[in-house]
Design an enzyme around this catalytic site. Structure first.
Site, PDB file in Angstrom:
ATOM      1  N   ARG A  67     -26.642   0.963 -12.058  1.00  0.00           N
ATOM      2  CA  ARG A  67     -27.327  -0.245 -12.839  1.00  0.00           C
ATOM      3  C   ARG A  67     -28.551   0.535 -13.532  1.00  0.00           C
ATOM      4  O   ARG A  67     -29.341  -0.479 -13.685  1.00  0.00           O
ATOM      5  CB  ARG A  67     -27.080  -1.404 -11.994  1.00  0.00           C
ATOM      6  CG  ARG A  67     -25.962  -2.119 -11.980  1.00  0.00           C
ATOM      7  CD  ARG A  67     -26.014  -3.504 -11.239  1.00  0.00           C
ATOM      8  NE  ARG A  67     -26.793  -3.066  -9.894  1.00  0.00           N
ATOM      9  CZ  ARG A  67     -27.229  -4.409  -9.352  1.00  0.00           C
ATOM     10  NH1 ARG A  67     -27.395  -5.681  -9.870  1.00  0.00           N
ATOM     11  NH2 ARG A  67     -27.812  -4.077  -8.157  1.00  0.00           N
ATOM     12  N   LYS A 118     -29.723  -1.779 -16.665  1.00  0.00           N
ATOM     13  CA  LYS A 118     -29.894  -3.222 -16.092  1.00  0.00           C
ATOM     14  C   LYS A 118     -31.374  -2.963 -15.864  1.00  0.00           C
ATOM     15  O   LYS A 118     -32.387  -3.803 -16.316  1.00  0.00           O
ATOM     16  CB  LYS A 118     -29.205  -3.410 -15.050  1.00  0.00           C
ATOM     17  CG  LYS A 118     -29.665  -5.096 -14.349  1.00  0.00           C
ATOM     18  CD  LYS A 118     -29.061  -5.204 -13.103  1.00  0.00           C
ATOM     19  CE  LYS A 118     -29.751  -6.658 -12.618  1.00  0.00           C
ATOM     20  NZ  LYS A 118     -29.366  -7.875 -13.194  1.00  0.00           N
ATOM     21  N   ILE A 123     -23.365 -31.787  -6.888  1.00  0.00           N
ATOM     22  CA  ILE A 123     -21.982 -31.048  -7.012  1.00  0.00           C
ATOM     23  C   ILE A 123     -21.887 -29.801  -5.852  1.00  0.00           C
ATOM     24  O   ILE A 123     -20.942 -29.462  -5.777  1.00  0.00           O
ATOM     25  CB  ILE A 123     -22.169 -30.170  -8.440  1.00  0.00           C
ATOM     26  CG1 ILE A 123     -22.259 -31.171  -9.716  1.00  0.00           C
ATOM     27  CG2 ILE A 123     -20.903 -29.498  -8.633  1.00  0.00           C
ATOM     28  CD1 ILE A 123     -21.146 -32.194  -9.501  1.00  0.00           C
ATOM     29  N   GLU A 177     -25.164 -25.836   0.631  1.00  0.00           N
ATOM     30  CA  GLU A 177     -24.880 -24.678   0.378  1.00  0.00           C
ATOM     31  C   GLU A 177     -25.705 -23.465   0.946  1.00  0.00           C
ATOM     32  O   GLU A 177     -25.828 -22.442   0.160  1.00  0.00           O
ATOM     33  CB  GLU A 177     -23.994 -24.161  -0.731  1.00  0.00           C
ATOM     34  CG  GLU A 177     -22.923 -25.376  -0.908  1.00  0.00           C
ATOM     35  CD  GLU A 177     -22.325 -25.059  -2.438  1.00  0.00           C
ATOM     36  OE1 GLU A 177     -22.239 -23.863  -3.073  1.00  0.00           O
ATOM     37  OE2 GLU A 177     -21.541 -26.177  -3.004  1.00  0.00           O
ATOM     38  N   HIS A 180     -28.956 -26.475 -16.404  1.00  0.00           N
ATOM     39  CA  HIS A 180     -29.239 -25.247 -17.032  1.00  0.00           C
ATOM     40  C   HIS A 180     -30.390 -25.494 -17.713  1.00  0.00           C
ATOM     41  O   HIS A 180     -31.322 -24.323 -17.814  1.00  0.00           O
ATOM     42  CB  HIS A 180     -28.109 -24.728 -17.975  1.00  0.00           C
ATOM     43  CG  HIS A 180     -26.991 -24.457 -16.977  1.00  0.00           C
ATOM     44  ND1 HIS A 180     -25.751 -25.338 -17.205  1.00  0.00           N
ATOM     45  CD2 HIS A 180     -26.642 -23.734 -16.442  1.00  0.00           C
ATOM     46  CE1 HIS A 180     -24.751 -25.084 -16.782  1.00  0.00           C
ATOM     47  NE2 HIS A 180     -25.169 -23.805 -15.955  1.00  0.00           N
TER      48      HIS A 180
END
Ligand code: GLN
Ligand code: ZN
EC number: 2.1.1.14
Length: 792
Positions: free
Chosen positions: A16, A19, A462, A515, A725
């Site tokens: 990468r 990147k 969510i 989570e 977002h």
């Protein structure tokens, strides 16, 4: 001799490198020249790798800093008004992709310091271009914007420089094959913005620029140009089919015009599916050759071979550019015999599509099971397979390599690593698994209402809460062995207690555990299921500098032990409120992984669904009676041809039903989908029969709920009331307004109030106030509706 060519090579680098160079440059910590040097080095190494592998025609212009489709836009001068400037430079391309370039950030920063020498400079930052999925891949392109005053003109000339670079590596211009997106695919995927000019009316003007580009490439000594027209695999309206004829007639005329060089030859490339009804069209276009995907287009391969003119070049791809499995080279040789007999040296071999969609190099993997490794091929290894195939067809059989390949294929068929008798036995009895829940929704709702005792407009989230630096660090430390399991569990349980307290304080009705233990919604489950493997460097570009590392589903899937019960049960023990269990659905796991190719996707999906079914039942037994199964990727799994949708949706929906049908009537099943386009799949979504579905609708101001309203969706819905977002904190009024809109069409008793997706990418500083406002909005609405109900 048969020609061996490639359609495109991954540009991110073995590890990468691109990147990291891009991100350093964007931060303003590296100059454009430094970035360019990294890019140049990657290109040079890629060409050298391909040359060493024996590729005869090297692809050029397959490199992109951000996106090769964006390269086409800047090449053709399709630059949105808001980013136009007198002289084009690379920063313009980055603004189109990301909304901003490093100098914009510098300008913004300087503006704060009075008297700074650049303080008069104004930022050119503006909103970025839209991004869409490239066909059914996980690659995303920047959508070209056609405006009233868009004028096609050769603008960004990097193409010609890169072709010159490739020629330098290859030695000869005729060994370099520039790759362009074709004019019809370009126009088809472009979008009109604030203009009513029919897209196709721009074709002549667009073709003029393509002619100019082709002329310049011919002047550079280029012989072949690959022109990608993948929309030929879609079901096209007549006008688009006619446009193909018109465009390629025109391009073939212009390439015949007298020029200093021999006329350029076009290799029309299609991939990802059969040609369907476009078969004759594609075979008759006046170009010098056609590339055809012999894997995804297998059903029509014989027709293509039969119908394509023998005096032209037919390139067939039987080495999978979309998956990571070794090619059965012996089988591929057999498959190409007819084509070889008809086309002779005019038969070319290549991967099925660009290798952009597979990881770069298997050699750098140090931790993969060695048996499994022997069944895999990444981009670099695929080049060797194509070479082996070409050599064999040229009569230069590489006996040893061919035997090794055949051995690996045979081993895989017998492998204990891959085939699990218990899973097979269970799958054989699949028809004994009832797909329906015990009772229909109305009956279930009647027992669930009193049991959960929720107010009107119940609030929930969510699943994920902010993944703080501390959480990430803890997971990393544990993974690296710098922390004991007991310490890790302590830390995660503390996080769970923390989110329970916060949800209590905010006044949320249905809790989640947040989570914290999950890095990624697919990887987390893959790591705990048998049949999955993970690479260290198996990155694939998703968009710009973003890469993903999909798990490899290599074998029969089973669940050695419960995966989420421990955490969910702990979370439930910390509160009297209902705690939602949280799983990722089978279709989403499948969609975001490399999937085995020795059985149907449906079969693999069913295995995952059965493992999840066990998890659902274990959660239920452990006292978790509200369970959410995320199917974030159900929609993106839709096949490219609409005629294939029904079959896909049937097995995709059945896998969800298989996962959930075993629970009691008073256990409530939720699902979540991160999108809002439901018009064409609403029937299938209803068949999933989740008690509650949460979706994204805030961005369209609830307009996209129409699909649910028109269809009279029968179960409960939580239309997202704010866009997670965005860092902006939604106000109570905004959310009240949205819920009211939803309630105009959907009975209040069936509405939930929630954000539109998980909150893991947000910070607490925006999450707490946003949720506090959301709960307040639900309260306002409850008052309104209770008053209404009393007066009614
Ligand atoms: N439960 C997941 C979360 O909240 C869902 C993520 C998703 O839909 N992409 O993060
Ligand atoms: Zn989501």
């Amino acid at each position: 001799m048969m020609t061996l060519h490639n359609l495109g090579y991954p540009r991110i680098g073995d590890k990468r490198e691109l990147k990291f160079a891009l991100e350093t440059y964007w931060k303003g910590e590296q100059s454009e020249a430094e970035l360019a040097a990294v890019a140049k080095d990657i290109r040079r190494r890629n060409w050298q790798t391909q040359l060493d592998a024996g590729v005869d025609l090297l692809p050029a212009n397959d490199f992109a800093y951000y996106d090769q489709f964006l390269n086409m836009s800047t090449l053709l001068g399709v630059i949105p008004k808001r980013f136009r400037q007198e002289h084009y430079d690379l920063e313009v391309a980055f603004r189109m992709a990301r909304g901003r370039a490093p100098s914009d950030d510098a300008a913004a920063c300087c503006a704060g310091h009075a008297g700074h020498e650049h303080s008069e400079q104004t930022s050119k930052a503006d909103y970025a271009g839209a991004m869409k999925k490239w066909f059914d891949t996980n690659y995303h392109y920047i959508v070209p914007e056609l405006e009233d005053d868009t004028a096609f003109a050769l603008t960004d000339t990097r193409l010609f420089d890169e072709v010159a670079e490739a020629v330098e590596v290859a030695g000869l211009a005729k060994n370099v094959k520039p790759v362009l997106v074709g004019p019809i695919t370009y126009l088809y995927l472009a979008e009109n913005k604030g203009t009513a000019i029919p897209k196709l009316s721009r074709l002549p003007e667009l073709l003029a620029v393509y002619s100019e580009i082709l002329q310049r490439l011919a002047d550079q000594g280029i012989e072949w140009v690959q022109i990608d027209e993948p929309i030929l695999v879609l079901e096209l309206a007549d006008e688009w089919q006619q446009a193909f004829q018109q465009a390629y007639d025109a391009l073939s005329q212009s390439s015949k015009q007298p020029s200093s060089q021999a006329p350029l030859k076009l290799l029309l490339a299609t991939y990802f599916e059969t040609l369907g009804d476009n078969l004759s069209l594609a075979c008759d276009l006046p170009v010098a050759g056609l590339h055809y995907d012999g894997l995804r287009g297998a059903k029509q391969l014989n027709d293509v071979v039969a119908q394509y003119p023998a005096d032209k070049v037919l390139s067939i791809g039987l080495v999978d550019g979309r998956n990571i499995w070794k090619t059965d080279v012996t089988d591929a040789i057999a498959q190409l015999q007819d084509a070889k007999a008809k086309f002779g040296d005019n038969l070319w071999v290549a991967p099925s599509c660009s290798l952009l969609h597979v990881p770069v190099n298997l050699e750098v993997e140090e931790k993969l099971n060695s048996e499994l490794k022997n069944y895999l091929a990444f981009a670099k290894q695929k080049l060797a397979e194509i070479k082996l195939l070409a050599d064999a067809l040229n009569g230069q059989v590489g006996e040893k390599a061919l035997a090794a390949n055949a051995q690996a294929i045979a081993d895989k068929q017998q492998s204990k690593l891959i085939h699990n008798a218990d899973v097979q036995a269970r799958i054989a009895k699949l028809d004994q698994v009832a797909l329906d829940r015990a009772a229909p929704y109305a009956e279930r709702a009647a027992v669930q209402k009193p049991k959960f005792d929720l107010p009107l407009f119940p609030t929930t989230t969510i699943g994920s809460f902010p993944q703080t630096q501390a959480i990430r660090q803890t997971r990393l430390k544990f993974k690296k062995g710098e922390m004991s399991e007991a310490q890790y569990i302590d830390a995660m349980q503390a996080e769970i207690r923390d989110v329970c307290e916060r949800q209590e304080r905010i006044g949320i009705d249905v809790f989640v555990h947040g989570e914290p233990e999950r890095n990624d919604m697919v990887e987390y489950f893959g790591e705990q299921l048998d049949g999955f493997a993970f690479t260290q460097f198996g990155w694939v570009q998703s968009y710009g500098s973003r890469c993903v590392k999909p798990p490899i589903i290599f074998g029969d899937v089973s669940r050695p032990k419960p995966m989420t019960v421990f955490w969910s049960q702990y979370a439930q023990s910390q509160t009297d409120k209902t705690m939602k269990g949280m799983l990722t659905g089978a279709v989403t796991v499948l969609q975001w992984s490399f999937v085995r190719n020795d059985q149907t996707r449906e079969a693999t999906c069913n295995q995952i669904a059965l493992a999840l079914r066990d998890e659902v039942l274990d959660l239920e037994t452990a006292g978790i009676h509200m369970i959410q199964i995320d199917e974030a990727a159900l929609r993106e799994g839709l096949p490219l041809k609409k005629s294939d949708w029904v079959a896909y949706l049937r097995w995709a929906v059945n896998s969800f039903r298989m996962t959930t049908s075993g629970v009691q009537n008073d256990t409530q099943i939720h699902t979540h989908m991160c999108y809002s386009e439901f018009n064409d799949i609403i029937e299938a979504v209803a068949k999933m029969d989740a008690d509650v579905i949460t979706i994204e609708t805030s961005k369209s101001q609830m307009k996209l709920l129409d699909a649910f309203v028109d269809f009279q969706y029968p179960n409960e819905i939580g239309p997202g009331v704010y866009d997670i977002h965005s860092p902006n904190i939604p106000t109570v009024e905004q959310m009240v307004d949205l819920i009211q809109k939803a309630a105009e069409n959907i009975p209040a008793e069936r509405l939930w109030v929630n954000p539109d997706c998980g909150l893991k990418t947000r910070g607490w500083q925006e999450t707490e106030p946003a949720l506090t406002n959301m709960v307040e909005a639900a309260k306002v609405l409850r008052k309104q509706f209770e008053a209404q109900m009393k007066s009614a």
